[in-house]
Design a protein around this motif. Structure first.
Motif, PDB file in Angstrom:
ATOM      1  N   SER A  54     -20.850  56.180   0.348  1.00 48.47           N
ATOM      2  CA  SER A  54     -20.440  56.500   1.720  1.00 48.47           C
ATOM      3  C   SER A  54     -18.985  56.115   1.974  1.00 48.47           C
ATOM      4  O   SER A  54     -18.385  56.578   2.946  1.00 48.47           O
ATOM      5  N   ALA A  55     -18.416  55.272   1.131  1.00 44.36           N
ATOM      6  CA  ALA A  55     -17.013  54.880   1.269  1.00 44.36           C
ATOM      7  C   ALA A  55     -16.112  55.621   0.284  1.00 44.36           C
ATOM      8  O   ALA A  55     -14.938  55.841   0.566  1.00 44.36           O
ATOM      9  N   ARG A  58     -15.957  58.986  -2.639  1.00 41.79           N
ATOM     10  CA  ARG A  58     -16.616  60.153  -3.230  1.00 41.79           C
ATOM     11  C   ARG A  58     -16.797  59.982  -4.733  1.00 41.79           C
ATOM     12  O   ARG A  58     -17.694  60.570  -5.323  1.00 41.79           O
ATOM     13  N   HIS A  59     -15.926  59.211  -5.355  1.00 43.74           N
ATOM     14  CA  HIS A  59     -15.975  59.033  -6.811  1.00 43.74           C
ATOM     15  C   HIS A  59     -15.892  57.541  -7.169  1.00 43.74           C
ATOM     16  O   HIS A  59     -14.900  57.091  -7.751  1.00 43.74           O
ATOM     17  N   PRO A  60     -16.931  56.762  -6.842  1.00 41.95           N
ATOM     18  CA  PRO A  60     -16.845  55.330  -7.135  1.00 41.95           C
ATOM     19  C   PRO A  60     -16.812  55.014  -8.632  1.00 41.95           C
ATOM     20  O   PRO A  60     -16.251  53.989  -9.016  1.00 41.95           O
ATOM     21  N   MET A  61     -17.369  55.881  -9.450  1.00 43.48           N
ATOM     22  CA  MET A  61     -17.334  55.610 -10.886  1.00 43.48           C
ATOM     23  C   MET A  61     -15.911  55.760 -11.422  1.00 43.48           C
ATOM     24  O   MET A  61     -15.443  54.939 -12.213  1.00 43.48           O
ATOM     25  N   TYR A  62     -15.201  56.787 -10.986  1.00 40.25           N
ATOM     26  CA  TYR A  62     -13.804  56.959 -11.405  1.00 40.25           C
ATOM     27  C   TYR A  62     -12.949  55.846 -10.831  1.00 40.25           C
ATOM     28  O   TYR A  62     -12.063  55.308 -11.506  1.00 40.25           O
ATOM     29  N   SER A  63     -13.215  55.474  -9.591  1.00 46.38           N
ATOM     30  CA  SER A  63     -12.477  54.381  -8.962  1.00 46.38           C
ATOM     31  C   SER A  63     -12.683  53.082  -9.737  1.00 46.38           C
ATOM     32  O   SER A  63     -11.733  52.327  -9.960  1.00 46.38           O
ATOM     33  N   SER A  64     -13.906  52.823 -10.152  1.00 42.28           N
ATOM     34  CA  SER A  64     -14.180  51.592 -10.898  1.00 42.28           C
ATOM     35  C   SER A  64     -13.490  51.609 -12.260  1.00 42.28           C
ATOM     36  O   SER A  64     -12.955  50.587 -12.696  1.00 42.28           O
ATOM     37  N   LEU A  65     -13.458  52.758 -12.921  1.00 38.52           N
ATOM     38  CA  LEU A  65     -12.744  52.841 -14.196  1.00 38.52           C
ATOM     39  C   LEU A  65     -11.248  52.593 -14.013  1.00 38.52           C
ATOM     40  O   LEU A  65     -10.620  51.920 -14.828  1.00 38.52           O
ATOM     41  N   LEU A  66     -10.689  53.115 -12.929  1.00 39.21           N
ATOM     42  CA  LEU A  66      -9.270  52.875 -12.649  1.00 39.21           C
ATOM     43  C   LEU A  66      -9.013  51.402 -12.339  1.00 39.21           C
ATOM     44  O   LEU A  66      -7.989  50.847 -12.751  1.00 39.21           O
ATOM     45  N   GLN A  67      -9.938  50.741 -11.621  1.00 42.82           N
ATOM     46  CA  GLN A  67      -9.791  49.307 -11.340  1.00 42.82           C
ATOM     47  C   GLN A  67      -9.878  48.493 -12.624  1.00 42.82           C
ATOM     48  O   GLN A  67      -9.074  47.571 -12.843  1.00 42.82           O
ATOM     49  N   LEU A  68     -10.849  48.819 -13.474  1.00 40.35           N
ATOM     50  CA  LEU A  68     -10.972  48.115 -14.750  1.00 40.35           C
ATOM     51  C   LEU A  68      -9.700  48.269 -15.585  1.00 40.35           C
ATOM     52  O   LEU A  68      -9.167  47.298 -16.125  1.00 40.35           O
ATOM     53  N   ALA A  69      -9.212  49.500 -15.662  1.00 38.80           N
ATOM     54  CA  ALA A  69      -8.021  49.769 -16.462  1.00 38.80           C
ATOM     55  C   ALA A  69      -6.779  49.112 -15.861  1.00 38.80           C
ATOM     56  O   ALA A  69      -5.935  48.578 -16.597  1.00 38.80           O
ATOM     57  N   LEU A  70      -6.651  49.131 -14.541  1.00 42.16           N
ATOM     58  CA  LEU A  70      -5.509  48.473 -13.904  1.00 42.16           C
ATOM     59  C   LEU A  70      -5.579  46.959 -14.110  1.00 42.16           C
ATOM     60  O   LEU A  70      -4.547  46.295 -14.273  1.00 42.16           O
ATOM     61  N   GLY A  71      -6.782  46.412 -14.118  1.00 39.84           N
ATOM     62  CA  GLY A  71      -6.939  44.997 -14.440  1.00 39.84           C
ATOM     63  C   GLY A  71      -6.419  44.685 -15.832  1.00 39.84           C
ATOM     64  O   GLY A  71      -5.729  43.684 -16.048  1.00 39.84           O
ATOM     65  N   LEU A  72      -6.710  45.547 -16.812  1.00 40.53           N
ATOM     66  CA  LEU A  72      -6.169  45.368 -18.164  1.00 40.53           C
ATOM     67  C   LEU A  72      -4.644  45.468 -18.158  1.00 40.53           C
ATOM     68  O   LEU A  72      -3.966  44.710 -18.857  1.00 40.53           O
ATOM     69  N   CYS A  73      -4.116  46.399 -17.378  1.00 39.09           N
ATOM     70  CA  CYS A  73      -2.657  46.558 -17.297  1.00 39.09           C
ATOM     71  C   CYS A  73      -2.000  45.290 -16.750  1.00 39.09           C
ATOM     72  O   CYS A  73      -0.981  44.837 -17.287  1.00 39.09           O
ATOM     73  N   MET A 131     -11.455  59.660  -1.469  1.00 36.44           N
ATOM     74  CA  MET A 131     -11.701  60.104  -2.831  1.00 36.44           C
ATOM     75  C   MET A 131     -11.833  58.935  -3.817  1.00 36.44           C
ATOM     76  O   MET A 131     -12.866  58.786  -4.469  1.00 36.44           O
ATOM     77  N   LEU A 132     -10.802  58.114  -3.958  1.00 34.47           N
ATOM     78  CA  LEU A 132     -10.795  57.066  -4.973  1.00 34.47           C
ATOM     79  C   LEU A 132     -10.568  55.663  -4.413  1.00 34.47           C
ATOM     80  O   LEU A 132     -10.992  54.689  -5.011  1.00 34.47           O
ATOM     81  N   VAL A 133      -9.852  55.559  -3.314  1.00 33.77           N
ATOM     82  CA  VAL A 133      -9.498  54.261  -2.736  1.00 33.77           C
ATOM     83  C   VAL A 133     -10.062  54.209  -1.316  1.00 33.77           C
ATOM     84  O   VAL A 133      -9.757  55.096  -0.521  1.00 33.77           O
ATOM     85  N   PRO A 134     -10.855  53.203  -0.996  1.00 33.56           N
ATOM     86  CA  PRO A 134     -11.485  53.169   0.332  1.00 33.56           C
ATOM     87  C   PRO A 134     -10.541  52.724   1.450  1.00 33.56           C
ATOM     88  O   PRO A 134     -10.765  51.730   2.124  1.00 33.56           O
ATOM     89  N   LEU A 135      -9.474  53.452   1.626  1.00 36.82           N
ATOM     90  CA  LEU A 135      -8.531  53.207   2.707  1.00 36.82           C
ATOM     91  C   LEU A 135      -8.465  54.444   3.579  1.00 36.82           C
ATOM     92  O   LEU A 135      -8.589  55.560   3.084  1.00 36.82           O
ATOM     93  N   PRO A 136      -8.240  54.287   4.866  1.00 35.51           N
ATOM     94  CA  PRO A 136      -8.126  55.473   5.730  1.00 35.51           C
ATOM     95  C   PRO A 136      -6.956  56.347   5.282  1.00 35.51           C
ATOM     96  O   PRO A 136      -5.875  55.850   4.999  1.00 35.51           O
ATOM     97  N   CYS A 137      -7.211  57.614   5.186  1.00 31.71           N
ATOM     98  CA  CYS A 137      -6.185  58.633   4.922  1.00 31.71           C
ATOM     99  C   CYS A 137      -5.580  58.573   3.527  1.00 31.71           C
ATOM    100  O   CYS A 137      -4.574  59.214   3.274  1.00 31.71           O
TER     101      CYS A 137
END
Length: 182
Positions: free
Chosen positions: A84-85, A87-102, A149-155
Motif C-alpha cells: 500500500s506504500a 508498488r514495487h517493494p521487492m525492487y525497492s528492497s534490492l536497491l536498499q540492499l545494494a545501496l547499503g553495499l555501496c 513506485m520505489l521510495v515511499p515519499l510523497p510525489c
C-alpha cells in the motif's frame, strides 16, 4: 516477445547483483566508519522490506511470487501492507540492499554499478506496470496513481498522467438555451 524482454531484464538484474557482490573481493575497504554504519542500516532495512514484501505477498496471494516481470494470470493484485506504500517493494528492497553495499565500500565504481542497477530495475518496473495494466485494467491504474513506485515519499517516482484535453464537468460552461422567449 514479452517473455524474452522479461528474461533479459531478469538477466541484467542478476548481472548487476553479481557485480555488486563481487566488489567485496576486488575493492579495498576504507577506514571511514559512518558510511559503513549507514550501509549496514540500509542493508538491514532493505532486508526487512524484502521479508515483509514476501510474507505479505504470500498471505494475500495463492500464486507463487515470480522474478519475471509478467504477472501471473491467476494471481491477485496485492495492495495491502507494504504494497500500500510501494508498488514495487521487492525492487525497492534490492536497491536498499545494494545501496547499503555501496555505502559499506565507499568507492565510486560500486556507486556506478548501483546506478546501472537502478536503471535496470526502473525499466523493469515500468515494463511490469504496462503488463499489470493489461492484466488488471480497472484496478492497477488507480493503484498506480495512488501509490509511490520505489521510495515511499510523497510525489517521488509517482506515476504522472498527462493532462487530458477534455474539460471537467464543473469547468464546462452552462448549456445555452436555443429557444427564444417572446
Amino acid at each position: 516477445m514479452a517473455t524474452a524482454i522479461g528474461y533479459l531484464l531478469v538477466g541484467l538484474q542478476f548481472a548487476t547483483i553479481l557485480l555488486l557482490i563481487s566488489t567485496f573481493f576486488w575493492l579495498r575497504f576504507f577506514e571511514v566508519l559512518w558510511p559503513r554504519i549507514l550501509g549496514a542500516l540500509l542493508f538491514a532495512t532493505g532486508l526487512a522490506t524484502m521479508l515483509a514484501g514476501i510474507i505479505q505477498f504470500h498471505q494475500a496471494n495463492t500464486q507463487p511470487m515470480s522474478i519475471l516481470p509478467s504477472p501471473n494470470a491467476e494471481g491477485n493484485l496485492v495492495v495491502e501492507g507494504i504494497w500500500s506504500a510501494l508498488r514495487h517493494p521487492m525492487y525497492s528492497s534490492l536497491l536498499q540492499l545494494a545501496l547499503g553495499l555501496c555505502c559499506w565500500h565507499q568507492n565510486w565504481p560500486v556507486f556506478i554499478i548501483w546506478a546501472g542497477f537502478l536503471i535496470v530495475l526502473f525499466v523493469k518496473a515500468r515494463y511490469e506496470e504496462t503488463l499489470l495494466c493489461e492484466a488488471f485494467p480497472l484496478e492497477y491504474p488507480a493503484y498506480r496513481d495512488a501509490t509511490c513506485m520505489l521510495v515511499p515519499l510523497p510525489c517521488f517516482f509517482r506515476y504522472r498522467r498527462a493532462p487530458t484535453a477534455e474539460p471537467h464537468q464543473q469547468d464546462a460552461p452552462p448549456p445555452v438555451s436555443s429557444s427564444s422567449s417572446s
